[in-house]
Design an enzyme around this catalytic site. Structure first.
Site, PDB file in Angstrom:
ATOM      1  N   GLU A   1       0.817  -1.217   0.000  1.00 48.80           N
ATOM      2  CA  GLU A   1       0.000   0.000   0.000  1.00 48.80           C
ATOM      3  C   GLU A   1       0.850   1.266   0.000  1.00 48.80           C
ATOM      4  O   GLU A   1       0.353   2.351   0.336  1.00 48.80           O
ATOM      5  CB  GLU A   1      -0.929   0.018   1.221  1.00 48.80           C
TER       6      GLU A   1
ATOM      7  N   HIS B   1      -3.325   2.820   8.321  1.00 51.38           N
ATOM      8  CA  HIS B   1      -4.321   2.157   7.461  1.00 51.38           C
ATOM      9  C   HIS B   1      -4.701   0.832   8.103  1.00 51.38           C
ATOM     10  O   HIS B   1      -3.828   0.044   8.469  1.00 51.38           O
ATOM     11  CB  HIS B   1      -3.743   1.924   6.069  1.00 51.38           C
TER      12      HIS B   1
ATOM     13  N   HIS C   1      -7.936  -2.493   8.506  1.00 53.86           N
ATOM     14  CA  HIS C   1      -9.089  -3.205   7.963  1.00 53.86           C
ATOM     15  C   HIS C   1     -10.131  -3.392   9.071  1.00 53.86           C
ATOM     16  O   HIS C   1     -10.739  -4.456   9.208  1.00 53.86           O
ATOM     17  CB  HIS C   1      -8.664  -4.563   7.397  1.00 53.86           C
TER      18      HIS C   1
ATOM     19  N   TYR D   1     -21.003  13.915  17.063  1.00 53.27           N
ATOM     20  CA  TYR D   1     -20.126  15.044  16.748  1.00 53.27           C
ATOM     21  C   TYR D   1     -18.665  14.638  16.551  1.00 53.27           C
ATOM     22  O   TYR D   1     -17.826  15.443  16.143  1.00 53.27           O
ATOM     23  CB  TYR D   1     -20.218  16.122  17.823  1.00 53.27           C
TER      24      TYR D   1
ATOM     25  N   HIS E   1     -12.889  -2.177   1.875  1.00 53.56           N
ATOM     26  CA  HIS E   1     -11.460  -2.326   2.145  1.00 53.56           C
ATOM     27  C   HIS E   1     -11.095  -1.988   3.586  1.00 53.56           C
ATOM     28  O   HIS E   1     -10.615  -2.849   4.316  1.00 53.56           O
ATOM     29  CB  HIS E   1     -10.683  -1.445   1.157  1.00 53.56           C
TER      30      HIS E   1
ATOM     31  N   TYR F   1     -11.352  25.275  22.023  1.00 51.69           N
ATOM     32  CA  TYR F   1     -11.165  24.540  23.284  1.00 51.69           C
ATOM     33  C   TYR F   1     -10.430  23.215  23.121  1.00 51.69           C
ATOM     34  O   TYR F   1     -10.077  22.588  24.104  1.00 51.69           O
ATOM     35  CB  TYR F   1     -12.531  24.249  23.911  1.00 51.69           C
TER      36      TYR F   1
END
Length: 219
Positions: A80, A98, A100, A119, A160, A215
């Site tokens: 990758e 990265h 899975h 949020y 993926h 903040y």
């Protein structure tokens, strides 16, 4: 390379290995899936291809330049690598993770963007997008990922997994964990028969982003 530069690379490599092991310990990867990298100057340290994280040590360091040419180590870098290089070329990232992760990967098969059920999405820059599918290790996947990462610090890769980046390995990892939690939350809320989860409006997410500027992280 000076002793000071070697020391910096050694510390960063220890951090890469520790973060990679953390993704496995937390169930975000299985076997040798997923990968981690960190940038030290013009050198990008990245986990090697096909080596279990618990077997990695100081002598297994792998480093490439921004063009992907190996400059450190004997092992082959992760397949990758194009994904990692694309982030470093187009952002100020110092670390990339990265994975899975199961819940995030499941969500990547269902929606083009994670619904704003919390949020926490604002902590990644806004609603988290899903990058269009392309085979792993390709420039096409890297390009699709960059489109999904526009103004964001994390995204899903369709069918993926996840990608996040940050100013430190800890920050990149924390964003990965937050992303997986967000996907798990949405899957849980949306699975209740006959009910649909309430979603935050763009204005509400914007309000959180403004609060973060003033903040910092909540909690």
């Amino acid at each position: 390379m000076s002793d000071q530069q070697w020391d910096a690379i050694g510390r960063a490599w220890d951090g890469v290995v520790a973060t990679a092991r953390r993704t496995a310990a937390e169930g975000l990867v299985v076997g040798t899936s997923g990968n981690v990298s960190a940038r030290v100057g013009t050198t990008i340290l990245v986990t090697p291809s096909g080596v279990p994280y618990d077997r990695l040590g100081p002598k297994d360091v792998v480093g490439v330049d921004p063009e992907g040419n190996r400059v450190l180590g004997e092992l082959a870098p992760t397949s990758e690598l194009p994904l990692h290089l694309a982030i470093y070329r187009n952002t100020d990232a110092a670390a990339v993770v990265h994975t899975h992760a199961v819940h995030a990967t499941a969500v990547s098969t269902l929606v083009p963007e994670i619904p704003s059920v919390h949020y926490a999405a604002a902590m990644l820059g806004g609603p988290v997008r899903v990058a269009a599918y392309a085979r792993y290790g390709t420039e096409e996947l890297a390009a699709n990922m960059l489109a999904a990462l526009r103004d964001r610090t994390g995204c899903l890769l369709q069918n993926h997994g996840t990608v996040t980046y940050g100013a430190t390995l800890d920050q990149a990892y924390d964003r990965t964990a937050q992303l997986e939690w967000l996907c798990r939350l949405w899957l849980a809320a949306s699975s209740v028969p006959g009910r649909s989860p309430s979603l935050l409006t763009p204005e509400q997410l914007d309000d959180v982003q403004e609060a973060l500027k003033g903040y910092g992280q909540p909690g």
